[in-house]
Design an enzyme around this catalytic site. Sequence first.
Site, PDB file in Angstrom:
ATOM      1  NE  ARG A 188       3.672 -21.201  29.680  1.00  0.00           N
ATOM      2  CZ  ARG A 188       3.188 -21.456  30.880  1.00  0.00           C
ATOM      3  NH1 ARG A 188       2.056 -20.881  31.269  1.00  0.00           N
ATOM      4  NH2 ARG A 188       3.809 -22.277  31.698  1.00  0.00           N
ATOM      5  CG  HIS A 224       9.843  -9.410  11.626  1.00  0.00           C
ATOM      6  ND1 HIS A 224       9.529  -8.870  12.846  1.00  0.00           N
ATOM      7  CD2 HIS A 224       9.703  -8.424  10.714  1.00  0.00           C
ATOM      8  CE1 HIS A 224       9.225  -7.588  12.691  1.00  0.00           C
ATOM      9  NE2 HIS A 224       9.324  -7.290  11.408  1.00  0.00           N
ATOM     10  CD  GLU A 227      -1.848   1.043   3.207  1.00  0.00           C
ATOM     11  OE1 GLU A 227      -1.327   0.174   3.940  1.00  0.00           O
ATOM     12  OE2 GLU A 227      -2.509   1.991   3.662  1.00  0.00           O
ATOM     13  CB  ILE A 277       3.101 -11.454   4.479  1.00  0.00           C
ATOM     14  CG1 ILE A 277       3.163 -10.461   5.648  1.00  0.00           C
ATOM     15  CG2 ILE A 277       4.486 -11.773   3.948  1.00  0.00           C
ATOM     16  CD1 ILE A 277       3.695 -11.082   6.926  1.00  0.00           C
ATOM     17  CG  ASP A 278      -0.155  -7.530   6.473  1.00  0.00           C
ATOM     18  OD1 ASP A 278       0.538  -8.468   6.890  1.00  0.00           O
ATOM     19  OD2 ASP A 278      -0.183  -6.405   7.019  1.00  0.00           O
ATOM     20  CG  MET A 297       3.345 -10.019  11.205  1.00  0.00           C
ATOM     21  SD  MET A 297       4.687  -9.565  10.093  1.00  0.00           S
ATOM     22  CE  MET A 297       5.925  -9.020  11.264  1.00  0.00           C
TER      23      MET A 297
HETATM   24  O1  F6P Z   1       3.277  -4.850   5.995  1.00  0.00           O
HETATM   25  C1  F6P Z   1       3.647  -6.115   6.318  1.00  0.00           C
HETATM   26  C2  F6P Z   1       3.997  -6.215   7.784  1.00  0.00           C
HETATM   27  O2  F6P Z   1       4.607  -7.475   7.973  1.00  0.00           O
HETATM   28  C3  F6P Z   1       2.825  -6.039   8.745  1.00  0.00           C
HETATM   29  O3  F6P Z   1       2.057  -7.191   8.884  1.00  0.00           O
HETATM   30  C4  F6P Z   1       3.518  -5.621  10.002  1.00  0.00           C
HETATM   31  O4  F6P Z   1       2.682  -4.848  10.828  1.00  0.00           O
HETATM   32  C5  F6P Z   1       4.665  -4.808   9.507  1.00  0.00           C
HETATM   33  O5  F6P Z   1       4.932  -5.225   8.194  1.00  0.00           O
HETATM   34  C6  F6P Z   1       5.905  -4.948  10.366  1.00  0.00           C
HETATM   35  O6  F6P Z   1       6.842  -4.051   9.919  1.00  0.00           O
HETATM   36  P1  F6P Z   1       8.373  -3.980  10.379  1.00  0.00           P
HETATM   37  O7  F6P Z   1       9.109  -5.077   9.668  1.00  0.00           O
HETATM   38  O8  F6P Z   1       8.828  -2.650   9.948  1.00  0.00           O
HETATM   39  O9  F6P Z   1       8.380  -4.208  11.856  1.00  0.00           O
END
Ligand code: F6P
Length: 349
Positions: free
Chosen positions: A273, A279, A103, A126-127, A169
């Site tokens: 838990r 990542h 985006e 990935i979202d 994520m």
């Molecule tokens: O835009 C993809 C994404 O993986 C989101 O799901 C997540 O909020 C963001 O990037 C995390 O970003 P960064 O790698 O900058 O922590």
Amino acid sequence: MRIGILTGGGDCPGLNAVIRGAVRKSLLLGYEVYGLRNGWKGLLEKDYYILDHKAISGILHRGGTILGSSRTNLYQEGKNYYAEAIQNYKELGLDALIAIGGEDTLGVAAKLYKDGLNIIGVPKTIDNDLNATDYTFGFDTAVNIATEAIDRLHTTAESHNRVIVVEVMGRHAGWIALHSGLAGGADITLIPEKPFKLDEVCNVLIKRHGRGKSFSIVVIAEGAKIHTEDGTDKDGSFILQKLEKDAFGHVSLGGIGNIVSDEIERRTGYETRAVVLGHIQRGGTPTAFDRVLGSRFGVKAAELIEKEEFGKMTSLQGSHIVSVSLDDAVGTLKTVDDEIYKTAETFFG
Ligand code: F6P
């Protein structure tokens, strides 16, 4: 013809497949290709290297991006980065530029196109929350990683009679949570599109345990929203990892799973838990689906340059790769639709 190519935003499995596809097709068309390093930053700093056959050899199966990435925003308020970038595009002698991103990166691409540059976009995240394409590449890999994690957490949850909250994520949209929750047999899935009350979540678990089950799996998207007693929705960003925002105004999410886990244990008495996948979902080798989709997007991007169809983004519609306007892709986000949510809901409890 000389073209540029860059990858912006969060990295994503399949980026290298797109780069390889775009370069291979471009070389067949007789174009020279400049790989700009670290997203829009590379255009701002004229930081590039030549992408020839050797440079893109052996990268198809590799995660990450050989070009590097950043969240540089050329249209950041108070800066005139975009004017410098446009000047650099001219000075580098570029005839067109392929921007691979989500985006934010494609939002910049759409503006640069309006400012006169020959831009093609390729949808990455990935979202899976980009409009005007059925899927973005990287999503399938993330869902498979999350599903495998849920499978593994299932066995340990069962051994110890625990509830495990798995945070995946998904900043604005619950696609990863919903798909991995469905595939992994989650007992409830919490997503940004459906703000939830903690009591309702606990009641689902209590009902399930009342049927004789001694463990449960809760999948939650990092951007899920808690509907509080005072009637307001608090999104995951109230648990900030860092206070500062990135160049696009986004905060760093992560941690809502821990809050929900603590509350479930406190309210139900079930040992709980939390696991934050983070990542791990973005790293490593892409699935075959993402390698194929990425390759098809890359080749299509070079074909769009050949046809001079600028201001467009490659898109998967059904089983076909087509082109759509960049504006259609970046205007609004593609959030989860009710049909798939209702299907997932069938398995709650
Ligand atoms: O835009 C993809 C994404 O993986 C989101 O799901 C997540 O909020 C963001 O990037 C995390 O970003 P960064 O790698 O900058 O922590």
